[in-house]
Scaffold this motif. Structure first.
Motif, PDB file in Angstrom:
ATOM      1  N   GLY A  78       0.806  -1.216   0.000  1.00 48.08           N
ATOM      2  CA  GLY A  78       0.000   0.000   0.000  1.00 48.08           C
ATOM      3  C   GLY A  78       0.840   1.266   0.000  1.00 48.08           C
ATOM      4  O   GLY A  78       0.443   2.290  -0.556  1.00 48.08           O
ATOM      5  N   TYR A  88      -1.287   1.334  -7.224  1.00 44.44           N
ATOM      6  CA  TYR A  88      -2.636   0.795  -7.385  1.00 44.44           C
ATOM      7  C   TYR A  88      -3.477   1.106  -6.161  1.00 44.44           C
ATOM      8  O   TYR A  88      -2.978   1.183  -5.040  1.00 44.44           O
ATOM      9  N   SER A  89      -4.788   1.264  -6.383  1.00 42.89           N
ATOM     10  CA  SER A  89      -5.703   1.552  -5.287  1.00 42.89           C
ATOM     11  C   SER A  89      -7.024   0.848  -5.525  1.00 42.89           C
ATOM     12  O   SER A  89      -7.498   0.744  -6.656  1.00 42.89           O
ATOM     13  N   SER A  90      -7.631   0.394  -4.451  1.00 43.86           N
ATOM     14  CA  SER A  90      -8.939  -0.250  -4.556  1.00 43.86           C
ATOM     15  C   SER A  90     -10.052   0.694  -4.097  1.00 43.86           C
ATOM     16  O   SER A  90     -11.156   0.253  -3.815  1.00 43.86           O
ATOM     17  N   SER A  91      -9.771   1.978  -4.038  1.00 43.48           N
ATOM     18  CA  SER A  91     -10.752   2.920  -3.506  1.00 43.48           C
ATOM     19  C   SER A  91     -12.018   2.992  -4.350  1.00 43.48           C
ATOM     20  O   SER A  91     -13.107   3.157  -3.811  1.00 43.48           O
ATOM     21  N   VAL A  92     -11.918   2.847  -5.662  1.00 43.72           N
ATOM     22  CA  VAL A  92     -13.113   2.883  -6.515  1.00 43.72           C
ATOM     23  C   VAL A  92     -13.998   1.685  -6.209  1.00 43.72           C
ATOM     24  O   VAL A  92     -15.219   1.818  -6.048  1.00 43.72           O
ATOM     25  N   GLU A 115     -14.028  -0.047  -3.417  1.00 46.49           N
ATOM     26  CA  GLU A 115     -14.568   0.135  -2.066  1.00 46.49           C
ATOM     27  C   GLU A 115     -15.747   1.100  -2.072  1.00 46.49           C
ATOM     28  O   GLU A 115     -16.710   0.928  -1.335  1.00 46.49           O
ATOM     29  N   GLY A 116     -15.697   2.120  -2.910  1.00 44.38           N
ATOM     30  CA  GLY A 116     -16.816   3.050  -3.019  1.00 44.38           C
ATOM     31  C   GLY A 116     -18.071   2.377  -3.539  1.00 44.38           C
ATOM     32  O   GLY A 116     -19.174   2.608  -3.036  1.00 44.38           O
ATOM     33  N   HIS A 117     -17.918   1.507  -4.539  1.00 40.98           N
ATOM     34  CA  HIS A 117     -19.076   0.768  -5.059  1.00 40.98           C
ATOM     35  C   HIS A 117     -19.632  -0.197  -4.021  1.00 40.98           C
ATOM     36  O   HIS A 117     -20.854  -0.315  -3.863  1.00 40.98           O
ATOM     37  N   CYS A 149     -19.481   0.117  -0.792  1.00 42.53           N
ATOM     38  CA  CYS A 149     -20.164   0.931   0.216  1.00 42.53           C
ATOM     39  C   CYS A 149     -21.549   1.351  -0.279  1.00 42.53           C
ATOM     40  O   CYS A 149     -22.535   1.286   0.467  1.00 42.53           O
TER      41      CYS A 149
END
Length: 126
Positions: A85, A90-94, A96-98, A100
């Motif tokens: 991290g 790379y990020s999994s934030s998109v 995680e937003g879906h 949520c």
């Protein structure tokens, strides 16, 4: 207020706040070590220096404050994930937003509608 003084780089503190921080550091010597560790960790995060995480954890485990030692041992448990991290772009934030948003829809519709309606609301863009 003190947290802001601790986390902000010293060169960004106005003279009055620098003096106040020095007074706090004299009154509570643990603040000095805590500030140094917190600032070093903030640099790791801001500049993605995951390769230095092991050294930071070793320093934190030698700290007198139990909460910092506990945080360091928690980081050590998942050191591969934390290092990734702090290193990879790379990020999994998109995703995680879906997730949520879907969970919110599920909670608001619980017991009120069928799966077909839930599916339609999930597939409809927000």
């Amino acid at each position: 207020m003190i947290t802001g003084w601790i986390m902000r780089p010293r060169e960004n503190l106005p003279p009055r706040e620098t003096h106040a921080l020095e007074q706090v550091r004299l009154a509570c010597p643990d603040i000095t070590n805590t500030r140094d560790l917190a600032c070093a960790f903030a640099v790791l995060v801001r500049h993605r220096r995951g390769h230095l995480l092991g050294e930071w954890i070793r320093q934190a485990e030698g700290c007198d404050l139990r909460s910092i030692r506990s945080f360091a041992s928690f980081l050590r448990q998942g050191i591969d994930a934390v290092t990734a991290g702090l290193t990879l772009s790379y990020s999994s934030s998109v995703v995680e937003g879906h997730v949520c948003r879907i969970k919110l829809l599920q909670r608001t519709m619980y017991g009120l509608a069928s799966f077909t309606l839930l599916r339609a609301r999930i597939l409809t863009p927000p």
